[in-house]
Design a protein around this motif. Structure first.
Motif, short mmCIF file in Angstrom:
data_model
loop_
_atom_site.label_atom_id
_atom_site.label_comp_id
_atom_site.label_asym_id
_atom_site.label_seq_id
_atom_site.Cartn_x
_atom_site.Cartn_y
_atom_site.Cartn_z
N GLU A 278 -0.56 61.49 9.23
CA GLU A 278 -0.37 61.31 7.70
C GLU A 278 -1.54 61.86 7.04
OE1 GLU A 278 0.50 57.17 6.82
OE2 GLU A 278 2.72 57.29 7.48
N ARG A 279 -2.58 61.48 7.61
CA ARG A 279 -4.05 62.23 6.90
C ARG A 279 -3.98 63.67 6.93
NH1 ARG A 279 -8.62 57.69 8.11
NH2 ARG A 279 -7.73 55.86 7.32
N VAL A 280 -3.52 64.03 8.02
CA VAL A 280 -3.85 65.48 8.17
C VAL A 280 -2.82 66.51 7.49
CG1 VAL A 280 -3.46 67.48 10.13
CG2 VAL A 280 -4.88 65.25 10.60
N LEU A 281 -1.54 65.96 7.54
CA LEU A 281 -0.40 66.55 6.80
C LEU A 281 -0.11 66.12 5.27
CD1 LEU A 281 2.15 66.36 9.76
CD2 LEU A 281 0.79 68.12 9.07
N MET A 282 -0.59 65.16 5.00
CA MET A 282 -0.51 64.55 3.50
C MET A 282 -1.93 64.25 3.15
SD MET A 282 3.33 62.83 3.43
CE MET A 282 2.76 61.29 4.34
N PRO A 283 -2.80 64.88 2.92
CA PRO A 283 -4.01 64.27 2.40
C PRO A 283 -4.13 63.72 1.37
CG PRO A 283 -4.15 66.86 2.42
CD PRO A 283 -2.91 66.18 3.25
N TRP A 284 -3.33 64.01 0.14
CA TRP A 284 -3.45 63.60 -1.25
C TRP A 284 -2.83 62.12 -1.08
CZ3 TRP A 284 -0.02 67.08 1.02
CH2 TRP A 284 1.15 66.54 1.00
N ARG A 285 -1.93 61.49 -0.03
CA ARG A 285 -1.45 60.52 -0.29
C ARG A 285 -2.60 59.10 0.26
NH1 ARG A 285 3.91 58.60 3.63
NH2 ARG A 285 4.24 56.47 2.77
N GLY A 286 -3.69 59.58 1.06
CA GLY A 286 -4.51 58.59 1.09
C GLY A 286 -5.50 58.68 0.21
N GLN A 287 -5.67 59.60 -0.61
CA GLN A 287 -6.58 59.79 -1.57
C GLN A 287 -6.02 58.97 -2.84
OE1 GLN A 287 -7.27 63.80 -2.63
NE2 GLN A 287 -8.39 64.26 -0.74
N GLY A 288 -4.71 59.16 -2.91
CA GLY A 288 -3.90 58.16 -4.12
C GLY A 288 -3.97 56.89 -3.81
#
Length: 293
Positions: A278-288
């Motif tokens: 999830e962090r590699v493929l969707m980095p914006w999700r962890g930041q949000g």
């Protein structure tokens, strides 16, 4: 008699004032800025629960409240794990069990993803397949163990197929729902540019359904460990389940605890792998998520 004097109300000039000054009840807005957290704080908080459980377990064993016949002490479990690792039993069992779980997971994810994309992307596919798949999904996979033993025998095929069946349905549900939720306007726009079906699925549908696909992957990987426990009860002669059956015959609670902890660690590693993806493929999700805490 003199005429009454008319007093005209003169308009009162209103001076522009800054927000919060001169108007009761209004305050100057102050945006909330999240304070940075130390790097070690998250892992430290996550470790509190497991360490508390281990501490309570050690205290109960040391004080005699927990009998060794019921559950071995942490020291006995560590000693048994070291002994099994040194003589090669634990590495061999891990290799066999991981091979079973991994092979069944690959088959299950492939089948679930293909069926989910087909029913989510095509109305005809949904009408033909969804009702049948949903009917099969309601059958507990543990109830299929006796039937699989009759169909496929007691070899590796029955174990792998059982894990594949258990892991296919979570991926199917997540993939089908994720594909349906992809923006239809974007799909139609890409079709108007002449993009073919396979390219549309690869370039638009799957990236748009990525959050749902990762959720399905997490559930499927967790279920692969649960199904592995059931699969290794089918007359297994190797693997973690075989070690558990041998330990049960000799009432070795320390070895039983080692095997249970191995299953728990495998499930935890599966969840960690999905979090990394999830962090590699969707980095914006962890930041949000971090900004809202």
């Amino acid at each position: 008699m003199s005429a009454p004097t008319v007093i005209e109300a003169q308009p009162r000039a209103v001076e522009a004032e800054s927000p919060g000054r001169g108007y009761p009840g209004l305050v100057t807005p102050r945006p909330r800025v999240p304070r940075p957290r130390p790097r070690f704080l998250g892992p430290a908080l996550r470790a509190i629960g497991p360490l508390a459980l281990i501490g309570g377990w050690a205290w109960a064993s040391h004080s005699g409240a927990l009998s060794p016949d019921l559950l071995g002490s942490p020291a006995d479990v560590v000693r048994a794990a070291r002994e099994m690792w040194d003589n090669g039993q634990l590495p061999d069992a891990l290799r066999v069990s991981l091979g079973r779980a991994g092979l069944g997971l690959v088959f299950g994810l492939t089948i679930g993803l293909a069926l989910g994309v087909l029913t989510g992307f095509s109305r005809l596919g949904e009408e033909l397949l969804d009702s049948s798949v949903q009917l099969l999904r309601t059958v507990p996979f543990l109830a299929l163990v006796p039937l699989f033993m009759v169909w496929f025998g007691i070899g590796e095929s029955a174990r792998v197929i059982l894990i594949a069946v258990a892991t296919a349905f979570p991926m199917y549900v997540s993939a089908s729902g994720g594909v349906r939720n992809v923006d239809r306007k974007l799909v139609e726009a890409m079709r108007s540019f002449g993009v073919g079906r396979l390219a549309l699925v690869r370039e638009v549908v799957l990236p748009g359904a990525l959050p749902a696909l990762l959720s399905g992957l997490r559930l499927s990987m967790t279920l692969s460990v649960i199904a592995l426990i059931a699969a290794e009860e089918i007359n297994s002669t190797a693997g973690i389940g075989y070690l558990m059956s041998q330990a049960q015959s000799f009432s070795r609670t320390d070895i039983l605890t080692v095997c249970i902890l191995v299953y728990a660690i495998l499930g935890l590693l599966a969840d960690v792998i999905v979090r990394i993806l999830e962090r590699v493929l969707m980095p914006w999700r962890g930041q949000g998520q971090g900004a809202g805490r």
